[in-house]
Write a protein that holds these residues in place. Structure first.
Motif, PDB file in Angstrom:
ATOM      1  N   ALA A  67       0.938  -1.196  -0.041  1.00 15.89           N
ATOM      2  CA  ALA A  67       0.008  -0.022  -0.025  1.00 15.89           C
ATOM      3  C   ALA A  67       0.832   1.256   0.132  1.00 15.89           C
ATOM      4  O   ALA A  67       0.475   2.264  -0.619  1.00 15.89           O
ATOM      5  N   LEU A  68       1.880   1.305   0.623  1.00 13.61           N
ATOM      6  CA  LEU A  68       2.803   2.409   0.676  1.00 13.61           C
ATOM      7  C   LEU A  68       3.538   2.501  -0.742  1.00 13.61           C
ATOM      8  O   LEU A  68       3.696   3.710  -0.972  1.00 13.61           O
ATOM      9  N   ALA A  69       3.831   1.358  -1.122  1.00  8.12           N
ATOM     10  CA  ALA A  69       4.627   1.620  -2.710  1.00  8.12           C
ATOM     11  C   ALA A  69       3.642   2.101  -3.483  1.00  8.12           C
ATOM     12  O   ALA A  69       3.764   2.777  -4.461  1.00  8.12           O
ATOM     13  N   LEU A  70       2.351   1.815  -3.206  1.00  5.89           N
ATOM     14  CA  LEU A  70       1.639   2.285  -4.358  1.00  5.89           C
ATOM     15  C   LEU A  70       1.022   3.828  -4.340  1.00  5.89           C
ATOM     16  O   LEU A  70       0.762   4.617  -5.346  1.00  5.89           O
ATOM     17  N   GLY A  71       1.351   4.135  -2.902  1.00 11.86           N
ATOM     18  CA  GLY A  71       1.262   5.786  -2.890  1.00 11.86           C
ATOM     19  C   GLY A  71       2.323   6.572  -3.400  1.00 11.86           C
ATOM     20  O   GLY A  71       2.189   7.847  -3.145  1.00 11.86           O
ATOM     21  N   ARG A  72       3.511   6.035  -3.731  1.00  8.60           N
ATOM     22  CA  ARG A  72       4.765   6.648  -3.935  1.00  8.60           C
ATOM     23  C   ARG A  72       4.880   6.726  -5.624  1.00  8.60           C
ATOM     24  O   ARG A  72       4.789   5.531  -6.025  1.00  8.60           O
ATOM     25  N   ALA A  73       5.634   7.697  -5.981  1.00 10.91           N
ATOM     26  CA  ALA A  73       6.035   7.728  -7.352  1.00 10.91           C
ATOM     27  C   ALA A  73       7.445   7.313  -7.315  1.00 10.91           C
ATOM     28  O   ALA A  73       8.247   7.702  -6.567  1.00 10.91           O
ATOM     29  N   GLY A  74       8.014   6.641  -8.456  1.00 11.44           N
ATOM     30  CA  GLY A  74       9.600   6.452  -8.462  1.00 11.44           C
ATOM     31  C   GLY A  74       9.683   5.504  -9.768  1.00 11.44           C
ATOM     32  O   GLY A  74       8.591   4.724 -10.050  1.00 11.44           O
ATOM     33  N   THR A  78       7.366  -0.021  -9.805  1.00 12.24           N
ATOM     34  CA  THR A  78       6.385  -1.524 -10.473  1.00 12.24           C
ATOM     35  C   THR A  78       7.026  -2.600  -9.982  1.00 12.24           C
ATOM     36  O   THR A  78       6.682  -3.641  -9.671  1.00 12.24           O
ATOM     37  N   ARG A  79       8.435  -2.669 -10.069  1.00 13.24           N
ATOM     38  CA  ARG A  79       9.141  -3.611  -9.559  1.00 13.24           C
ATOM     39  C   ARG A  79       9.102  -3.943  -7.992  1.00 13.24           C
ATOM     40  O   ARG A  79       9.222  -4.981  -7.958  1.00 13.24           O
ATOM     41  N   TRP A  80       8.941  -2.844  -7.211  1.00 15.57           N
ATOM     42  CA  TRP A  80       8.766  -3.324  -5.731  1.00 15.57           C
ATOM     43  C   TRP A  80       7.413  -3.961  -5.854  1.00 15.57           C
ATOM     44  O   TRP A  80       7.036  -4.876  -4.891  1.00 15.57           O
ATOM     45  N   ILE A  81       6.586  -3.376  -6.421  1.00 17.67           N
ATOM     46  CA  ILE A  81       5.021  -3.904  -6.249  1.00 17.67           C
ATOM     47  C   ILE A  81       5.052  -5.350  -6.696  1.00 17.67           C
ATOM     48  O   ILE A  81       4.392  -6.235  -6.220  1.00 17.67           O
ATOM     49  N   THR A  82       5.504  -5.591  -7.931  1.00 20.08           N
ATOM     50  CA  THR A  82       5.605  -7.011  -8.231  1.00 20.08           C
ATOM     51  C   THR A  82       6.536  -7.954  -7.325  1.00 20.08           C
ATOM     52  O   THR A  82       5.772  -9.045  -7.083  1.00 20.08           O
ATOM     53  N   VAL A 113      -5.590  -7.184  -5.463  1.00 19.14           N
ATOM     54  CA  VAL A 113      -4.518  -5.999  -5.950  1.00 19.14           C
ATOM     55  C   VAL A 113      -4.384  -6.214  -7.607  1.00 19.14           C
ATOM     56  O   VAL A 113      -4.160  -5.311  -8.264  1.00 19.14           O
ATOM     57  N   VAL A 114      -4.009  -7.534  -7.964  1.00 18.11           N
ATOM     58  CA  VAL A 114      -3.992  -7.813  -9.352  1.00 18.11           C
ATOM     59  C   VAL A 114      -4.972  -6.971 -10.132  1.00 18.11           C
ATOM     60  O   VAL A 114      -4.771  -6.681 -11.455  1.00 18.11           O
ATOM     61  N   ALA A 115      -6.241  -7.338  -9.845  1.00 15.34           N
ATOM     62  CA  ALA A 115      -7.497  -6.950 -10.680  1.00 15.34           C
ATOM     63  C   ALA A 115      -7.451  -5.286 -10.638  1.00 15.34           C
ATOM     64  O   ALA A 115      -7.904  -4.530 -11.684  1.00 15.34           O
TER      65      ALA A 115
END
Length: 386
Positions: A67-74, A78-82, A113-115
């Motif tokens: 959730a924190l990674a989704l709220g940040r740009a960088g 995408t790599r962290w989320i995956t 999350v994938v959806a």
């Protein structure tokens, strides 16, 4: 690239609203790991139960990090989320021996999350997850359970709801961007028109003034009368240029029925509202075109802002203008502000009252809102009323 990588940054007000909804939805997803942890107490005990609980806690921590990674740009978001999704999937598999069929509540979070992030893969991922939740418990005899019907239904409906939320959020952002683009294009068109009008109006006049002023200077020492005549012509040209500028500025500020119908049609189209508007303003007399233009501006703007309508219609007559929509109506309807303190609607009431007219606003049955402004015919107004 995920769908969220392509999203534009929303305006501050929309960011707050969208952020609050996402936080509430995200926090609600933690119910599923809690269900998985509760199921472990009936399947395992001792060190196996401790290991199972540790898996669920690790899954929750990964979800928070996600959730924190989704709220940040960088660049590496995408790599962290995956990577986090891969770890969460592994933790779901690790929870199967201790939670059995209820471990698929963890899969519900992963699939949801994938959806949201990869909407083009939603159907395949949701179908695969639902079938697995239904068939795996039935295929493992040691669990002593039949098909995981409840887990499959939870996964199916939760992931579809999250996917639908993502679609709505993307549509809302696209609508906000479309409205901003419409406003920008309209403003740019007006600036270009004013620049073009001023150039056309003043180019010739200022050139003539310059030439005649120089001629008057030369004639002043030879023929005073002719010099005076030239300066008189300069004064005439100056007055004409000033009148032209005032006319251009008045045309820029003027509010008319025809102009507001064109603006309102484009605004409603950008908002996804079906516009049933008159194609011409011939029914409105010259005395009412400005007033009815202000009514259309305020009424149609409020329909877009507040009504959440699918259709809006406008009826024009020589003495009235009526705006109807099929939105939510009631106290939250677009006309509710007519009894409030909004500057635009307060000004509209004052304009209508000055013209000797009346304002009616109220909900429609079964839904919708109506704004009606009526003025008396010119020949029936009291003296001094314009």
């Amino acid at each position: 690239m995920t769908d969220l990588d392509r999203e534009s940054t929303p305006a501050p007000a929309h960011r707050w609203a969208g952020g609050l909804r996402r936080i509430l939805l995200g926090a609600g997803m933690l119910v599923f790991p809690a269900l998985t942890a509760m199921a472990m107490s009936g399947n395992v005990s001792g060190s196996a139960a401790v290991a199972g609980y540790a898996v669920v806690v690790a899954f929750c921590l990964c979800y928070v990090l996600l959730a924190l990674a989704l709220g940040r740009a960088g660049r590496h978001r995408t790599r962290w989320i995956t990577a986090l999704l891969a770890v969460m999937t592994a933790l779901f598999l690790a929870a199967l021996p201790s939670a059995h069929a209820d471990a698929f509540f963890l899969a519900t979070v992963v699939v949801s999350v994938v959806a949201v992030l990869w909407r083009k893969h939603t159907v395949a991922v949701v179908a695969g997850g639902t079938l697995a939740a239904l068939l795996v418990p039935w295929a493992v005899p040691a669990w002593h359970t039949g098909p995981g019907g409840f887990q499959a239904l939870a996964l199916l409906f939760t992931s579809l709801t999250c996917g639908a939320f993502a679609e709505i959020a993307a549509t809302n952002q696209a609508l906000v961007a479309a409205r901003a683009e419409v406003a920008r294009l309209a403003s740019e068109a007006e600036r270009n028109r004013i620049a073009r009008d001023l150039h056309d109006l003043l180019g010739h006049s200022l050139t003539a003034i310059t030439v005649k002023s120089r001629l008057a200077q030369r004639l002043a020492v030879k023929d005073v009368d002719q010099a005076v005549a030239e300066m008189t012509a300069v004064e005439t040209l100056s007055r004409q240029a000033l009148a032209d500028v005032r006319a251009a500025v008045s045309g820029y500020r003027e509010v008319t029925v025809a102009g507001e119908l064109a603006r309102g049609r484009e605004l409603l189209r950008a908002a996804g509202v079906v516009a049933d508007l008159p194609s011409a303003a011939d029914a409105v007399g010259p005395d009412q075109r400005e007033l009815f233009g202000w009514v259309l501006r305020e009424g149609l703007t409020n329909v877009v802002r507040h009504a959440r309508a699918a259709r809006c219609s406008v009826l024009l007559s020589p003495t009235s203008v009526e705006i109807r929509d099929d939105g939510r109506g009631g106290s939250g309807g677009p006309g509710a502000g007519l009894v409030g303190s909004g500057k635009g609607l307060t000004g509209l009431r004052e304009r209508v009252a000055a013209a000797g007219g009346t304002v009616e606003a109220g909900p429609l049955d079964p839904r919708g809102w109506r704004l009606l402004v009526t003025v008396r015919p010119p020949d029936s107004r009291p003296e001094g009323t314009t």
